[in-house]
Design a protein around this motif. Structure first.
Motif, short mmCIF file in Angstrom:
data_model
loop_
_atom_site.label_atom_id
_atom_site.label_comp_id
_atom_site.label_asym_id
_atom_site.label_seq_id
_atom_site.Cartn_x
_atom_site.Cartn_y
_atom_site.Cartn_z
N ALA A 146 -15.20 7.88 -1.46
CA ALA A 146 -16.79 8.30 -0.38
C ALA A 146 -17.01 9.91 -1.59
O ALA A 146 -17.67 9.70 -1.21
N THR A 147 -15.95 9.95 -2.45
CA THR A 147 -16.80 11.84 -3.31
C THR A 147 -17.72 10.70 -3.88
O THR A 147 -18.79 11.53 -4.29
N VAL A 148 -17.50 9.73 -4.69
CA VAL A 148 -18.91 8.55 -5.44
C VAL A 148 -20.50 8.92 -4.46
O VAL A 148 -21.15 8.69 -4.73
N GLU A 149 -19.69 7.86 -3.04
CA GLU A 149 -20.97 7.33 -2.79
C GLU A 149 -21.58 9.55 -1.74
O GLU A 149 -22.63 9.46 -1.62
N ALA A 150 -20.96 10.51 -1.63
CA ALA A 150 -21.09 11.50 -1.71
C ALA A 150 -22.30 12.64 -2.86
O ALA A 150 -22.76 12.85 -2.54
N LEU A 151 -21.76 12.04 -4.22
CA LEU A 151 -22.73 12.19 -4.46
C LEU A 151 -23.41 11.22 -5.54
O LEU A 151 -24.88 12.69 -5.60
N ARG A 152 -23.62 10.42 -4.70
CA ARG A 152 -25.55 9.42 -5.23
C ARG A 152 -26.07 9.66 -3.81
O ARG A 152 -26.79 9.56 -4.37
N ALA A 153 -25.57 10.15 -2.39
CA ALA A 153 -26.09 10.58 -1.62
C ALA A 153 -27.29 11.29 -2.13
O ALA A 153 -28.39 11.71 -1.52
N GLU A 154 -26.94 12.63 -2.85
CA GLU A 154 -27.74 13.78 -3.63
C GLU A 154 -28.86 13.57 -4.67
O GLU A 154 -30.00 13.35 -3.99
N TYR A 155 -28.33 12.19 -5.42
CA TYR A 155 -28.74 11.96 -6.80
C TYR A 155 -28.65 10.09 -6.55
O TYR A 155 -27.70 10.12 -7.54
N PRO A 156 -28.72 9.67 -6.22
CA PRO A 156 -29.34 7.70 -6.32
C PRO A 156 -29.38 7.54 -7.43
O PRO A 156 -28.89 6.42 -7.77
N ASP A 157 -29.68 7.70 -8.49
CA ASP A 157 -29.95 7.13 -10.05
C ASP A 157 -29.70 7.92 -10.98
O ASP A 157 -29.62 7.55 -11.52
N THR A 158 -28.06 8.47 -10.48
CA THR A 158 -27.80 9.13 -11.03
C THR A 158 -26.46 8.42 -11.76
O THR A 158 -25.53 7.95 -11.14
N SER A 159 -25.39 8.19 -13.26
CA SER A 159 -24.20 8.12 -12.77
C SER A 159 -23.18 8.71 -12.96
O SER A 159 -23.62 9.84 -13.16
N ILE A 160 -22.08 8.21 -13.51
CA ILE A 160 -21.10 9.06 -12.50
C ILE A 160 -19.96 8.73 -13.73
O ILE A 160 -19.43 7.75 -14.30
N GLN A 161 -19.46 9.95 -13.93
CA GLN A 161 -18.63 9.80 -14.76
C GLN A 161 -16.83 10.62 -14.62
O GLN A 161 -17.48 11.68 -13.22
N ALA A 162 -15.56 10.25 -15.11
CA ALA A 162 -14.70 10.62 -13.70
C ALA A 162 -13.51 11.39 -14.86
O ALA A 162 -13.32 10.66 -16.49
N TRP A 163 -13.07 12.69 -14.51
CA TRP A 163 -11.63 12.52 -15.32
C TRP A 163 -10.56 12.49 -14.92
O TRP A 163 -9.97 13.01 -13.50
N MET A 164 -9.21 11.96 -14.98
CA MET A 164 -8.04 12.06 -13.90
C MET A 164 -7.57 13.26 -14.74
O MET A 164 -6.79 13.34 -16.18
N GLY A 165 -6.65 14.35 -14.13
CA GLY A 165 -5.43 15.20 -13.72
C GLY A 165 -4.12 14.53 -14.09
O GLY A 165 -4.20 13.07 -14.15
N ALA A 166 -3.52 15.13 -13.81
CA ALA A 166 -2.20 14.91 -14.07
C ALA A 166 -1.88 14.62 -12.60
O ALA A 166 -1.54 15.49 -11.77
#
Length: 257
Positions: A146-166
């Motif tokens: 759902a978070t990825v979809e929300a970001l792509r709704a703003e910028y459909p052409d962008t790639s997304i990267q992630a960082w996991m905390g503890a």
């Protein structure tokens, strides 16, 4: 930076240069046991004045110009904009959500955890960011997607990267067979994230499960993981270890130009 606080931060290569992210630890605040010391949550039984002092201390340390707005987390999949959280907080209202996103520089996205997994997201060009609170229920229900979809709704052409905390680690997170069944119903390959204990229970690897969900959502660049909130009592709060305890914060924002 006015205060010295121990923080967990991603390596510089994990996120775009314009993006700042961190997870607080339990150290550097004013709360007494069992919330010692940098508890950032109002719902744990800690004195609200002390929580406010901890939040102010964090904000001073980070040099943030705007007050951080925190959502009311319910282990769901709701995503909100950080600026909407701020506007609601100014009216005395706390919005319900388990993920926060923004494309506005200087506006902070934040969630709280004490065993659940915080996942930071960023567009690879740094023009949008987000953060999600993911326990096993949120993971299986799709809070990361759902978070990825929300970001792509703003910028459909962008790639997304992630960082996991503890989060709670795979040697400490014991669950029942119904948790494994819930994941397997959606992804038969998720079985590798569960190890039987021999007593009808299983140990679950939240990091492994999150990576699988992220990969299926098209997020292949994922950093972080490997810490354990349950075992590292000196550094992190753990609800499973202590019951009554504080909460860490995971924050992400785009640096203003």
């Amino acid at each position: 930076m006015a205060e010295s606080l121990p923080l967990l931060v991603p390596p510089r290569t994990a996120l775009p240069a314009a993006v700042r992210a961190l997870q607080t630890t339990r150290r550097g605040g004013v709360s007494p046991a069992p919330w010692d010391t940098l508890n950032l949550a109002l719902h744990t039984g800690d004195d609200h004045e002390r929580v406010g002092m901890n939040r102010e201390r964090l904000q001073r340390h980070l040099g943030l110009a705007q007050v951080v707005a925190w959502p009311r987390q319910v282990h769901g999949t709701q995503v909100v904009r950080a600026e909407d959280l701020q506007a609601a907080q100014a009216r005395g209202v706390t919005l319900e959500a388990d993920a926060v996103v923004t494309a506005r520089p200087g506006v902070v996205c934040a969630v709280q955890t004490a065993d659940c997994l915080p996942v930071v997201f960023a567009a690879v060009d740094g023009r949008a960011v987000g953060v999600a609170h993911a326990g096993w229920r949120g993971l299986v229900d799709g809070v990361l997607e759902a978070t990825v979809e929300a970001l792509r709704a703003e910028y459909p052409d962008t790639s997304i990267q992630a960082w996991m905390g503890a989060s709670i680690g795979p040697e400490a997170f014991e669950v029942g067979p119904e948790v494994r069944a819930a994941f397997l119903a959606q992804d038969p390959g998720a079985g590798a994230a569960f190890v039987p204990t021999g007593a009808g229970r299983l140990l679950a690897d939240l990091y492994h499960l999150a990576r699988r969900r992220l990969e299926r959502a098209g997020v292949s660049r994922v950093a972080g993981g490997g810490r354990c909130t349950f075992r590292e009592a000196e550094h992190f709060f753990s609800y499973r270890r202590e019951g009554e305890t504080g909460r860490m914060g995971t924050l992400v924002w785009i640096e203003p130009l």
